[in-house]
Write a protein that holds these residues in place. Structure first.
Motif, mmCIF file in Angstrom:
data_model
loop_
_atom_site.group_PDB
_atom_site.id
_atom_site.type_symbol
_atom_site.label_atom_id
_atom_site.label_comp_id
_atom_site.label_asym_id
_atom_site.label_seq_id
_atom_site.Cartn_x
_atom_site.Cartn_y
_atom_site.Cartn_z
ATOM 1 N N ASP A 1 45.613 36.927 29.002
ATOM 2 C CA ASP A 1 43.946 37.102 29.002
ATOM 3 C C ASP A 1 43.523 38.370 28.663
ATOM 4 O OD1 ASP A 1 41.155 36.762 29.445
ATOM 5 O OD2 ASP A 1 41.500 37.420 32.109
ATOM 6 N N HIS B 1 40.153 41.347 38.003
ATOM 7 C CA HIS B 1 41.066 40.604 38.931
ATOM 8 C C HIS B 1 42.469 40.522 38.795
ATOM 9 C CE1 HIS B 1 41.298 37.327 35.248
ATOM 10 N NE2 HIS B 1 40.125 38.215 34.584
ATOM 11 N N ALA C 1 44.758 41.238 35.941
ATOM 12 C CA ALA C 1 43.924 41.806 34.931
ATOM 13 C C ALA C 1 42.979 43.266 34.735
ATOM 14 C CB ALA C 1 43.075 40.437 33.884
ATOM 15 N N GLU D 1 40.467 45.299 33.596
ATOM 16 C CA GLU D 1 38.866 45.124 31.909
ATOM 17 C C GLU D 1 38.090 46.191 32.140
ATOM 18 O OE1 GLU D 1 37.470 41.457 31.569
ATOM 19 O OE2 GLU D 1 38.278 40.746 33.289
ATOM 20 N N GLU E 1 40.258 44.507 27.486
ATOM 21 C CA GLU E 1 41.303 43.797 28.738
ATOM 22 C C GLU E 1 43.628 43.599 28.431
ATOM 23 O OE1 GLU E 1 39.947 40.213 30.016
ATOM 24 O OE2 GLU E 1 40.443 39.677 31.654
HETATM 25 MG MG MG Z 1 39.523 38.687 32.361
#
Ligand code: MG
Length: 247
Positions: free
Chosen positions: A105, A168, A199, A201, A231
């Protein structure tokens, strides 16, 4: 729930991360005045599938597309469509790729053609805030250390962090524990342990931190100020933070 990953799993996640990042960078090269966000999305889906991966976001919580395209006052979750990029805009692109069951991600904000010095500064501060957050992702620190580093830097520049959305944990699901807010108090929150993958961000608004979420999921700043988003997916290892979303 926080799910620790083995070294082998982290190696697979690095492949997912590389695919997502390469997709993001290629989209960055396509960003120019006159491009429609749906064209960026079509490229992204084709690219991710060509790498033997799946577009993580498509269908997740009902999201209809491969990437999020969030322009100017749109913070995150912008839905690709007929929106045309214009000279002077900024566009945040968020990409998720699932490879062998694991998710990568990553996001970045790009200028469209020539943009104002103010817009460039917002982009640069957000990029740097992510870097400072990643530096805190070490064994023995806590989640609050990451958010504290991000928010302190952002506020020093007169901007604010979005509080309604956060980073997250990431793994076989895109959203695992822990939640990784872009604010926090040092030494508080979940302990960072070897094998966690998160992650990070930062979502940074040039104005106030308040946001409004629309039914199609896209989020805008309440005061109409512009917002930037960067991110990376980061593994916490004995040797410090390892960014998995790199080419
Ligand atoms: Mg994310």
């Amino acid at each position: 729930m926080i799910i620790l990953k083995t070294d082998e799993e982290i190696a697979v996640m690095a492949k997912a991360g590389r695919i997502a990042r390469e997709c993001l960078l290629r989209i960055g090269e396509m960003v120019r005045p006159g491009v429609k966000t749906k064209d960026l999305d079509r490229f992204a889906e084709d690219f991710i599938r060509s790498q033997g991966a799946l577009p993580t976001f498509k269908g997740l919580y009902g999201f209809p597309a491969t990437i999020c395209t969030s322009k100017n006052e749109v913070v995150v979750h912008g839905v690709p469509g007929e929106t045309v990029l214009e000279e002077g805009d900024i566009i945040a692109i968020d990409v998720g790729a699932t490879y062998q069951g694991f998710v990568g991600d990553t996001a970045a904000t790009f200028p469209v053609g020539e943009v104002s010095p103010e817009a460039l500064k917002l982009i640069e501060v957000t990029r740097k805030a992510l870097e400072l957050g990643i530096e805190q992702a070490v064994v023995g620190n806590r989640i609050g250390d990451i958010g504290h580093a991000i928010e302190t830097y952002v506020r020093r520049h007169g901007y604010s962090v979005v509080k309604d959305y956060a980073g997250h944990g990431v793994g076989r699901s895109m959203h695992e524990g822990p939640t990784v807010p872009n604010y926090g108090r040092p030494g508080t929150g979940a302990l960072l342990r070897k094998g966690m993958v998160i992650a990070i961000e930062p979502m940074v608004n040039a104005g106030g931190s308040a946001v409004v979420t629309f039914p199609d999921m896209h989020v805008v700043t309440k005061d109409g100020s512009w917002s930037a988003h960067f991110e990376h997916t980061v593994a916490i290892t004995e040797n410090g933070p390892v960014c998995l979303t790199v080419v």
